[in-house]
Design an enzyme around this catalytic site. Structure first.
Site, PDB file in Angstrom:
ATOM      1  CD  GLU A 279      -3.004  -1.064   0.162  1.00 16.68           C
ATOM      2  OE1 GLU A 279      -3.029  -0.083  -0.611  1.00 16.68           O
ATOM      3  OE2 GLU A 279      -3.810  -2.018   0.079  1.00 16.68           O
ATOM      4  NE  ARG A 283      -3.644   2.778  -0.858  1.00 19.85           N
ATOM      5  CZ  ARG A 283      -4.891   2.672  -0.465  1.00 19.85           C
ATOM      6  NH1 ARG A 283      -5.543   3.735  -0.063  1.00 19.85           N
ATOM      7  NH2 ARG A 283      -5.520   1.514  -0.456  1.00 19.85           N
ATOM      8  CG  ASP A 412      -6.183  -7.278  -7.578  1.00 19.96           C
ATOM      9  OD1 ASP A 412      -5.151  -7.615  -6.968  1.00 19.96           O
ATOM     10  OD2 ASP A 412      -6.944  -6.384  -7.178  1.00 19.96           O
ATOM     11  CD  GLU A 547     -10.609  -1.435  -8.652  1.00 19.29           C
ATOM     12  OE1 GLU A 547     -11.756  -1.077  -8.328  1.00 19.29           O
ATOM     13  OE2 GLU A 547      -9.643  -1.388  -7.870  1.00 19.29           O
TER      14      GLU A 547
HETATM   15  C1  DMJ Z   1      -6.222   0.538  -5.031  1.00 22.50           C
HETATM   16  O1  DMJ Z   1      -5.467   0.781  -3.906  1.00 22.50           O
HETATM   17  C2  DMJ Z   1      -5.418  -0.130  -6.100  1.00 22.50           C
HETATM   18  O2  DMJ Z   1      -6.049   0.047  -7.328  1.00 22.50           O
HETATM   19  C3  DMJ Z   1      -5.207  -1.588  -5.857  1.00 22.50           C
HETATM   20  O3  DMJ Z   1      -4.549  -2.215  -6.891  1.00 22.50           O
HETATM   21  C4  DMJ Z   1      -6.531  -2.255  -5.657  1.00 22.50           C
HETATM   22  N1  DMJ Z   1      -7.300  -1.617  -4.657  1.00 22.50           N
HETATM   23  C5  DMJ Z   1      -7.440  -0.203  -4.646  1.00 22.50           C
HETATM   24  C6  DMJ Z   1      -8.609   0.333  -5.404  1.00 22.50           C
HETATM   25  O4  DMJ Z   1      -9.714  -0.403  -5.446  1.00 22.50           O
END
Ligand code: DMJ
Length: 648
Positions: A279, A283, A412, A547
């Site tokens: 994270e 970010r 994912d 997404e």
């Molecule tokens: C975000 O922090 C990123 O896109 C991550 O890959 C998946 N989750 C969240 C958004 O849904």
């Protein structure tokens, strides 16, 4: 005291003879009887009549409203028909659809709601305004009909803002008090006006989100817009950093400068705090690197180098598969308390950022650490047709919890970063491409199915050979990634699949009563199903995730099909209707199936500013050079990083 012989009741026995039908006889007879009554009896009658009158007046609106509540307006061609729907006799399945959240207060129920864009509005009227009132119908047919109606430029009632201080996460008493403010003034539907208006609408949304953050959460991780407070995760100003490049792209320079000042004067990573490697990489490191590239300001590169270096202890594991958590002040790292496993998506979705940091700083250690992870995962046993399990052990370096495959949570962005690293590095790293292509074949073979009745293509999950038609909203990154691959020369059928999945992701919004997608859906596959999508009670929340908007952006950029913009516009309006908080900010909601009471959760995730609003803006922008997809690749948090020049 009354004498015992005296009777305390009214006798209305009519005696005597004569013309019973004559008005005069009736009048005289009544008057005679009245005069024969005692004073007490007369007073009692007068009092009862008065009481009945008062009660009748007082209950009149409730009764009519109750009647209204039991009806659904069904528009049949030109005319409107009121149909009676009695909740007590709803089929069992419909009763199950009732929300878990407490009943809203009566004023809220009574408020005249007329929400949703024109198309959705009509669908909602047919279905009733609550999730437990459902009229069997084909939602896609309805959506198409609604699309036609959109051409008529009807008025849209801008939905109501959520009032702050009225609800908190988890269904507390405060939540039950949640009120929806009086609807704002009627506004024109902008859907057929120039894109300029849509871009402005995104900027407005950003400003509104920023207003809440600035007032109640400045410098903190996340805004809690309902309670006008904030939540801390890492204590590093997560929202502010995540939003930096969005402000730059949206040309919100004043806001950007304020934030930059905070970064230069307040932001310190020298803190005794545990952060999640993934994270904070996507970010914070990603946000700082992209802001550096967009602005050329060395402040952001310095900060990126600082956080990147502090995250490196995570890679000191027996297997070199990183731990999930790092203390950036102490320089120590560890797995979660309950396991020595890390999540596969987490350890394989930090590469774009660390590789770029190495390129910029000429310090190869960052890249070496993350490349090693990819090389190890490339060779690992336990994949099925290129699909990876969700966990990997930091001691053994092996996959664990074998046999479960998803493109949703925990796996994912592994797939996303295979393609994007290949693009970032100038399409030279063939192992990455091979793994990506093989995984896509694995998806087609094992996870791709069609729903009933509308044959929507969806990506389900596999557990020990058993298929489950469950799809996370997170999977909606896939249409965009497929389209990006096709744009960079991968087979054209990737684009075809991207279009099919894009339609599905849109339907995950359009088939909900709020027009917002839930976190997870289950598709119906048996013939004769009434609707394509089912949502379990626990899965009805919406966290303002990006997404679908992200994929709409890619699909529009590559196809120029305006329907993707229109879908995005519809979604933006629904965010404004159901998640916007009057005093500033947007909130996650608990129930996308109840437009009367979506039940705010009191949290604005940093990715709403970092990703969702940025992708909206890019979707509506006519400038293909505004973050060109031939020059940049977006990390999984929507932070654009440059595609390396071919010499590197
Ligand atoms: C975000 O922090 C990123 O896109 C991550 O890959 C998946 N989750 C969240 C958004 O849904």
């Amino acid at each position: 005291m009354h004498s015992p012989s005296r009777k305390e009741f009214v006798s209305l026995t009519f005696t005597g003879s004569g013309n019973y039908n004559s008005k005069q006889w009736r009048r005289q007879s009544c008057w005679r009887k009245w005069k024969q009554l005692s004073r007490l009896q007369r007073n009692l009658i007068l009092f009862s009549v008065a009481l009945m009158l008062v009660c009748g007046i007082a209950t009149y609106p409730t009764v009519t409203e109750h009647f209204r509540g039991l009806t659904v307006v069904v528009k049949e061609d030109e005319g409107h028909v009121l149909k009676l729907v009695i909740p007590e006799v709803l089929p069992e399945s419909d009763k199950q659809n009732q929300p878990l959240v407490p009943e809203p207060p009566s004023e809220q129920k009574r408020a005249p709601h007329k929400r949703g864009p024109p198309g959705l509005q009509n669908r909602l009227q047919k279905k009733g305004t609550r999730s437990d009132i459902q009229v069997e119908e084909n939602p896609i047919q309805e959506a198409k009909k609604a699309d036609k109606e959109k051409g008529e430029k009807p008025l849209v009632k801008r939905g109501a803002l959520i009032e702050a201080d009225q609800a908190t996460e988890g269904g507390t008493a405060k939540e039950a008090e949640n009120k929806v403010a009086v609807p704002a003034v009627e506004q024109e539907d902008h859907s057929h006006e120039p894109e300029f208006d849509r871009l402005e609408a995104v900027r407005d949304a950003f400003r509104h989100a920023w207003k809440g953050y600035k007032e109640f959460a400045w410098g903190q991780d996340e805004l809690r817009p309902i309670s006008k407070s904030y939540g801390e995760w890492f204590g590093l100003g997560l929202t502010l950093i995540d939003a930096l490049d969005t402000m730059w792209i949206l040309n919100l320079r004043e806001e950007f400068e304020e934030a930059k000042t905070w970064v230069s004067t307040e932001l310190s990573f020298n803190k005794n705090v545990d952060v999640n490697l993934f994270e904070s990489t996507i970010r914070i490191l990603g946000g700082l690197l992209s802001t550096y590239h967009l602005t050329g300001d060395a402040l952001f590169l310095d900060k990126a180098k600082d956080i990147g270096t502090r995250l490196m202890p995570a890679f000191n594991t027996p297997s070199k598969i990183p731990y999930s958590d790092v203390n950036i002040g102490k320089g120590t790292a560890h797995p979660p308390r309950w396991t020595s496993d890390s999540t596969v998506a987490e350890v394989t979705s930090i590469q774009l950022e660390f590789r770029e940091l190495s390129r910029l700083t000429q310090d190869t250690r960052y890249r070496a650490a993350v490349d090693k992870v990819m090389q190890k995962v490339h060779k690992l046993e336990g994949k099925q047709d290129g699909l990876v399990p969700m966990f990997i052990n930091t001691n053994s370096g092996q996959f664990t919890h074998l046999g479960v495959f998803t493109l949703g949570a925990r796996a994912d962005s592994y797939y996303e970063y295979l393609l994007k690293q290949w693009i970032q590095g100038g399409q030279k790293e063939t192992e990455l491409l091979e793994d990506y292509l093989q995984a896509l074949e694995g998806v087609k073979k094992n996870l791709l199915k069609k729903s009933s009745p509308n044959s929507l293509t969806f990506v389900g999950e596999l557990s020990h050979g058993q298929f489950s038609p469950k799809m996370d909203h997170l999977v909606c990154f896939l249409p965009g990634t497929l389209a990006l691959g096709a744009h960079h020369g991968l087979p054209a059928d990737h684009m075809e699949l991207a279009k099919q999945l894009m339609e599905t992701c849109y339907q995950m919004y359009a088939q909900m009563e709020t027009g917002l997608s839930p976190e997870i859906v289950h598709f119906n596959m048996h013939e004769g199903s009434i609707r394509d999508v089912d949502v379990k009670l626990a899965d009805r929340h919406n966290l303002l995730r990006p997404e679908t908007v992200e994929s709409l952006f890619y699909l529009y950029r590559f196809t120029k099909d305006r329907k993707y913009r229109d879908w995005g516009w519809e979604i933006l309006q629904n965010f404004n209707k159901y998640t916007k908080v009057s005093t500033g900010g947007y909130t996650s909601i608990n129930n996308v199936r109840d437009p009367e009471y979506p039940s705010p959760r009191d949290k604005m995730e940093s990715f709403f500013l970092g990703e969702t609003l940025k992708y909206f803006y890019l979707l509506f922008s006519d400038d293909p050079e505004l973050v060109s997809l031939d020059k940049y690749v977006f990390n999984t948090e929507a932070h654009p990083l440059p595609i390396w020049p071919s010499a590197e």
